[in-house]
Design a protein around this motif. Structure first.
Motif, mmCIF file in Angstrom:
data_model
loop_
_atom_site.group_PDB
_atom_site.id
_atom_site.type_symbol
_atom_site.label_atom_id
_atom_site.label_comp_id
_atom_site.label_asym_id
_atom_site.label_seq_id
_atom_site.Cartn_x
_atom_site.Cartn_y
_atom_site.Cartn_z
ATOM 1 N N TYR A 112 -58.327 -26.543 17.623
ATOM 2 C CA TYR A 112 -59.297 -27.378 18.338
ATOM 3 C C TYR A 112 -58.867 -28.840 18.335
ATOM 4 C CZ TYR A 112 -62.829 -23.741 18.911
ATOM 5 O OH TYR A 112 -63.497 -22.627 19.309
ATOM 6 N N ARG A 113 -58.375 -29.305 17.201
ATOM 7 C CA ARG A 113 -57.999 -30.707 17.101
ATOM 8 C C ARG A 113 -56.806 -31.042 17.989
ATOM 9 N NH1 ARG A 113 -62.546 -32.861 15.447
ATOM 10 N NH2 ARG A 113 -63.214 -32.146 13.396
ATOM 11 N N GLN A 114 -55.921 -30.070 18.192
ATOM 12 C CA GLN A 114 -54.720 -30.294 18.993
ATOM 13 C C GLN A 114 -54.917 -29.939 20.463
ATOM 14 O OE1 GLN A 114 -51.794 -31.540 17.906
ATOM 15 N NE2 GLN A 114 -52.454 -31.771 15.788
ATOM 16 N N ALA A 115 -56.038 -29.289 20.798
ATOM 17 C CA ALA A 115 -56.229 -28.771 22.160
ATOM 18 C C ALA A 115 -56.293 -29.893 23.194
ATOM 19 C CB ALA A 115 -57.493 -27.923 22.220
ATOM 20 N N ILE A 138 -61.367 -19.467 15.699
ATOM 21 C CA ILE A 138 -60.142 -20.215 15.971
ATOM 22 C C ILE A 138 -59.986 -21.310 14.924
ATOM 23 C CG2 ILE A 138 -58.961 -21.686 17.651
ATOM 24 C CD1 ILE A 138 -59.157 -18.822 18.543
ATOM 25 N N PRO A 139 -58.814 -21.410 14.278
ATOM 26 C CA PRO A 139 -58.615 -22.458 13.268
ATOM 27 C C PRO A 139 -58.883 -23.847 13.812
ATOM 28 C CG PRO A 139 -56.819 -20.869 13.208
ATOM 29 C CD PRO A 139 -57.641 -20.529 14.416
ATOM 30 N N GLU A 140 -59.423 -24.719 12.964
ATOM 31 C CA GLU A 140 -59.773 -26.071 13.395
ATOM 32 C C GLU A 140 -58.555 -26.839 13.896
ATOM 33 O OE1 GLU A 140 -62.280 -29.942 11.783
ATOM 34 O OE2 GLU A 140 -62.377 -28.019 10.745
ATOM 35 N N LEU A 141 -57.373 -26.525 13.336
ATOM 36 C CA LEU A 141 -56.148 -27.183 13.785
ATOM 37 C C LEU A 141 -55.968 -27.036 15.292
ATOM 38 C CD1 LEU A 141 -53.269 -28.434 13.265
ATOM 39 C CD2 LEU A 141 -52.479 -26.060 13.008
ATOM 40 N N PHE A 199 -72.313 -19.793 27.000
ATOM 41 C CA PHE A 199 -72.642 -19.573 25.590
ATOM 42 C C PHE A 199 -74.094 -19.965 25.388
ATOM 43 C CE2 PHE A 199 -68.146 -19.753 23.903
ATOM 44 C CZ PHE A 199 -68.221 -18.561 23.206
ATOM 45 N N VAL A 200 -74.819 -19.206 24.566
ATOM 46 C CA VAL A 200 -76.194 -19.574 24.220
ATOM 47 C C VAL A 200 -76.386 -19.695 22.716
ATOM 48 C CG1 VAL A 200 -77.212 -18.590 26.307
ATOM 49 C CG2 VAL A 200 -76.895 -17.127 24.304
ATOM 50 N N ASN A 201 -75.481 -19.095 21.948
ATOM 51 C CA ASN A 201 -75.603 -19.136 20.499
ATOM 52 C C ASN A 201 -75.304 -20.528 19.967
ATOM 53 O OD1 ASN A 201 -74.307 -18.860 17.632
ATOM 54 N ND2 ASN A 201 -75.510 -17.002 17.919
ATOM 55 N N GLU A 202 -76.208 -21.063 19.144
ATOM 56 C CA GLU A 202 -76.055 -22.430 18.648
ATOM 57 C C GLU A 202 -74.830 -22.587 17.756
ATOM 58 O OE1 GLU A 202 -79.556 -23.919 16.833
ATOM 59 O OE2 GLU A 202 -80.789 -23.750 18.644
ATOM 60 N N ASN A 203 -74.501 -21.557 16.976
ATOM 61 C CA ASN A 203 -73.319 -21.643 16.105
ATOM 62 C C ASN A 203 -72.042 -21.739 16.923
ATOM 63 O OD1 ASN A 203 -74.878 -21.484 13.764
ATOM 64 N ND2 ASN A 203 -74.795 -19.244 13.725
ATOM 65 N N ASP A 204 -71.982 -20.980 18.025
ATOM 66 C CA ASP A 204 -70.810 -21.054 18.906
ATOM 67 C C ASP A 204 -70.701 -22.437 19.545
ATOM 68 O OD1 ASP A 204 -70.080 -18.409 18.419
ATOM 69 O OD2 ASP A 204 -71.349 -17.653 20.028
ATOM 70 N N LEU A 205 -71.832 -22.963 19.995
ATOM 71 C CA LEU A 205 -71.830 -24.286 20.622
ATOM 72 C C LEU A 205 -71.445 -25.369 19.619
ATOM 73 C CD1 LEU A 205 -75.065 -23.958 22.775
ATOM 74 C CD2 LEU A 205 -72.717 -23.889 23.578
ATOM 75 N N GLU A 206 -71.869 -25.187 18.380
ATOM 76 C CA GLU A 206 -71.514 -26.163 17.345
ATOM 77 C C GLU A 206 -70.020 -26.126 17.066
ATOM 78 O OE1 GLU A 206 -72.432 -29.350 15.291
ATOM 79 O OE2 GLU A 206 -74.004 -28.154 16.265
ATOM 80 N N ALA A 207 -69.436 -24.917 17.055
ATOM 81 C CA ALA A 207 -67.994 -24.788 16.842
ATOM 82 C C ALA A 207 -67.216 -25.483 17.955
ATOM 83 C CB ALA A 207 -67.598 -23.305 16.760
ATOM 84 N N GLY A 267 -53.488 -15.846 13.151
ATOM 85 C CA GLY A 267 -53.502 -16.178 11.736
ATOM 86 C C GLY A 267 -52.951 -17.569 11.508
ATOM 87 N N GLU A 268 -52.438 -17.792 10.342
ATOM 88 C CA GLU A 268 -51.953 -19.125 9.997
ATOM 89 C C GLU A 268 -50.447 -19.119 9.733
ATOM 90 O OE1 GLU A 268 -54.280 -20.472 6.757
ATOM 91 O OE2 GLU A 268 -56.150 -20.518 7.895
ATOM 92 N N THR A 269 -49.733 -18.179 10.335
ATOM 93 C CA THR A 269 -48.279 -18.124 10.116
ATOM 94 C C THR A 269 -47.579 -18.834 11.260
ATOM 95 O OG1 THR A 269 -48.308 -15.911 11.123
ATOM 96 C CG2 THR A 269 -48.417 -16.029 8.734
ATOM 97 N N TYR A 270 -47.064 -18.081 12.226
ATOM 98 C CA TYR A 270 -46.325 -18.693 13.326
ATOM 99 C C TYR A 270 -47.228 -19.520 14.236
ATOM 100 C CZ TYR A 270 -42.147 -16.086 12.121
ATOM 101 O OH TYR A 270 -41.054 -15.601 11.467
ATOM 102 N N TRP A 271 -48.505 -19.157 14.342
ATOM 103 C CA TRP A 271 -49.397 -19.910 15.215
ATOM 104 C C TRP A 271 -49.465 -21.374 14.792
ATOM 105 C CZ3 TRP A 271 -50.379 -17.786 19.589
ATOM 106 C CH2 TRP A 271 -50.506 -16.401 19.713
ATOM 107 N N GLU A 272 -49.585 -21.589 13.488
ATOM 108 C CA GLU A 272 -49.661 -22.955 12.989
ATOM 109 C C GLU A 272 -48.394 -23.730 13.329
ATOM 110 O OE1 GLU A 272 -49.520 -24.016 8.632
ATOM 111 O OE2 GLU A 272 -51.645 -24.369 9.029
#
Length: 482
Positions: A401-404, A396-399, A412-420, A368-373
């Motif tokens: 991905y940006r910090q990873a 997964i929150p965009e935060l 993966f084959v799904n285009e939405n997953d690849l776009e994420a 979620g967006e509590t302690y994880w953030e």
């Protein structure tokens, strides 16, 4: 092979038929003098040759008429090679000079005099990363073994993602097994009970990490004292897990503080005070229904008992704590996660437990967006190295991905997953979309600082441990690792 053209970071290499026996993810080098371009193959295409359509039509006509062409000088073999030429599409990863790697160099080699050759993945890694300080053999890549540096996982945020059944959890087990062997500390939220066998070899006997693994079963042998949990954590649980209205939370805080001042803070005392004190009936019902779940779960006991401190100070040479969430109801599971996150954050801030790796298995179920953030934002100061494992990258929150720092990508084959996944900043989206759908079972594309920010394709190795979590099938011969 010769360089045909360049478009930004994409190179097209012209190759004759015998030179195109190459796979996605392999590396080639365009060498000239003491400099070389390091290129990663992402695709192979047909060469666009003038007059090709006319040649194909002529070939079809001759085949239909069962005619053959008289070729006294043997030029047909040369013509065939030209017609069957291919274009290898490759991405520029780095430029190697005699004095080292130059990531921002604009140098490109001659189309005519440069030599293009295969280059082993391990050699590419040595150029961009050097020799690992704390090597972890992760698996094989095109016939050779690949080792990563455990120090590059330390104080880094790592994402492991892919379709179900492709090998995500197996990779994390390999990482944890090797990290604990090197004396690291780790905690894993085990949603399916599949990490409980890491301390047992395949034949059932002990292995290298048997005495370094503790299975913590919430509500059974993993409980926390009410005073240790504290008002702030209980309020967070009421708000974020049970969606309690703010007026009910304020009333609960008032009752807690009264009981704490009077020295009567117990589970029965809290429940009794909610029943006794005059308050709005709707507020009373809201509190009682939620407190019965929280306090009646068996996870919280009276007194001041801190299981996190006790566990992580029980050994001085590394430890893996497996928090088994497999038998818990969703609400209780999220409550346990909230407490554990708050507890390790507090202890790391106070310096009472060592820095650790935190693995969130099936992260999409409770991230979620509590302690994880807070953890992602302050991880370097706290000493937490999070590893998120999920088959739903868009959850997964965009935060994150940006910090990873690192990404282990399975099929993966799904285009939405690849776009994420394109939100991950260490690789171009074209590489992900070309390579991810072609990955085999157990094969991962490793991206990020752990491999010098160049993608590496690896077949994950096996370990001497009982790898639970296999896909269960009626037809036993089809069972496979997850």
């Amino acid at each position: 092979m010769k360089i045909l053209r360049k478009n930004n970071g994409t190179f097209e290499i012209l190759a004759l038929p015998g030179d195109t026996e190459i796979e996605r993810g392999e590396y080639i080098a365009a060498v000239e003098g003491d400099k070389a371009l390091i290129l990663e193959v992402i695709d192979v295409e047909y060469a666009d040759i003038p007059g090709l359509l006319e040649d194909l039509l002529r070939e079809l006509t001759l085949q239909k008429a069962s005619m053959s062409i008289y070729d006294p000088h043997g030029v047909s073999s040369i013509t065939f090679s030209i017609r069957e030429s291919k274009v290898i599409v490759a991405k520029l990863r780095t430029v190697v000079w005699r004095d080292g790697v130059r990531l921002n160099s604009l140098w490109i080699p001659s189309r005519f005099t440069s030599k293009i050759q295969r280059i082993p993945t391990s050699e590419v890694l040595r150029h961009v990363k050097g020799e690992p300080q704390i090597p972890i053999e992760i698996g094989g890549s095109f016939g050779e073994q690949i080792a990563i540096d455990a120090a590059d996982l330390d104080n880094s945020l790592t994402i492991v993602t892919g379709r179900k059944g492709t090998g995500k959890s197996h990779l994390v087990k390999v990482l944890l097994y090797e990290l604990v062997r090197h004396g690291c500390y780790a905690l894993v939220f085990d949603i399916n009970g599949e990490y409980c066998g890491l301390g047992h070899a395949k034949e059932g006997e002990s292995n290298d990490v048997s005495d370094k693994i503790i299975i913590a079963r919430p509500c059974i042998d993993f409980k926390v004292g009410l005073e240790t949990m504290g008002l702030d954590v209980i309020m967070d649980i009421l708000e974020h897990v049970f969606a309690t209205p703010q007026n009910s939370i304020r009333e609960f805080a008032r009752l807690w503080e009264y009981l704490e001042r009077s020295g009567k803070l117990t589970i029965e005392g809290l429940l009794g005070e909610v029943r006794r004190v005059h308050m709005n009936e709707a507020v009373r019902d809201a509190l009682m229904s939620r407190l019965h779940v929280i306090l009646g779960s068996g996870f919280i006991i009276d007194g001041d008992y801190d299981p996190i401190y006790q566990l992580f100070n029980s050994r001085e040479d590394g430890l893996l704590v497996v928090v088994d969430l497999s038998r818990l109801r969703p609400m209780v599971r999220r409550m346990v996660v909230e407490y554990v996150l708050s507890g390790i954050t507090r202890h790391l801030s106070e310096g009472t437990i060592p820095p650790l790796f935190l693995v969130s298995e099936e992260a999409h179920l409770y991230v979620g967006e509590t302690y994880w953030e807070d953890i992602v934002t302050r991880m370097r100061h706290l000493g937490i190295s999070p590893i998120f494992v999920t088959n739903q990258p868009d959850s997964i929150p965009e935060l994150i991905y940006r910090q990873a720092d690192n990404l282990f990508l399975f099929n993966f084959v799904n285009e939405n997953d690849l776009e994420a996944l394109s939100r991950f900043s260490h690789v171009d989206s074209e590489t992900v979309k070309k390579i991810a759908p072609s990955l085999e079972l157990g094969q991962a594309l490793i991206i990020g600082s752990i491999v010098g920010n160049i993608p590496i394709l690896v077949k994950i190795k096996d370990i001497n441990a009982r790898v639970l979590g296999r896909t269960k099938r009626f037809f036993k011969s089809l069972e496979q690792k997850v």
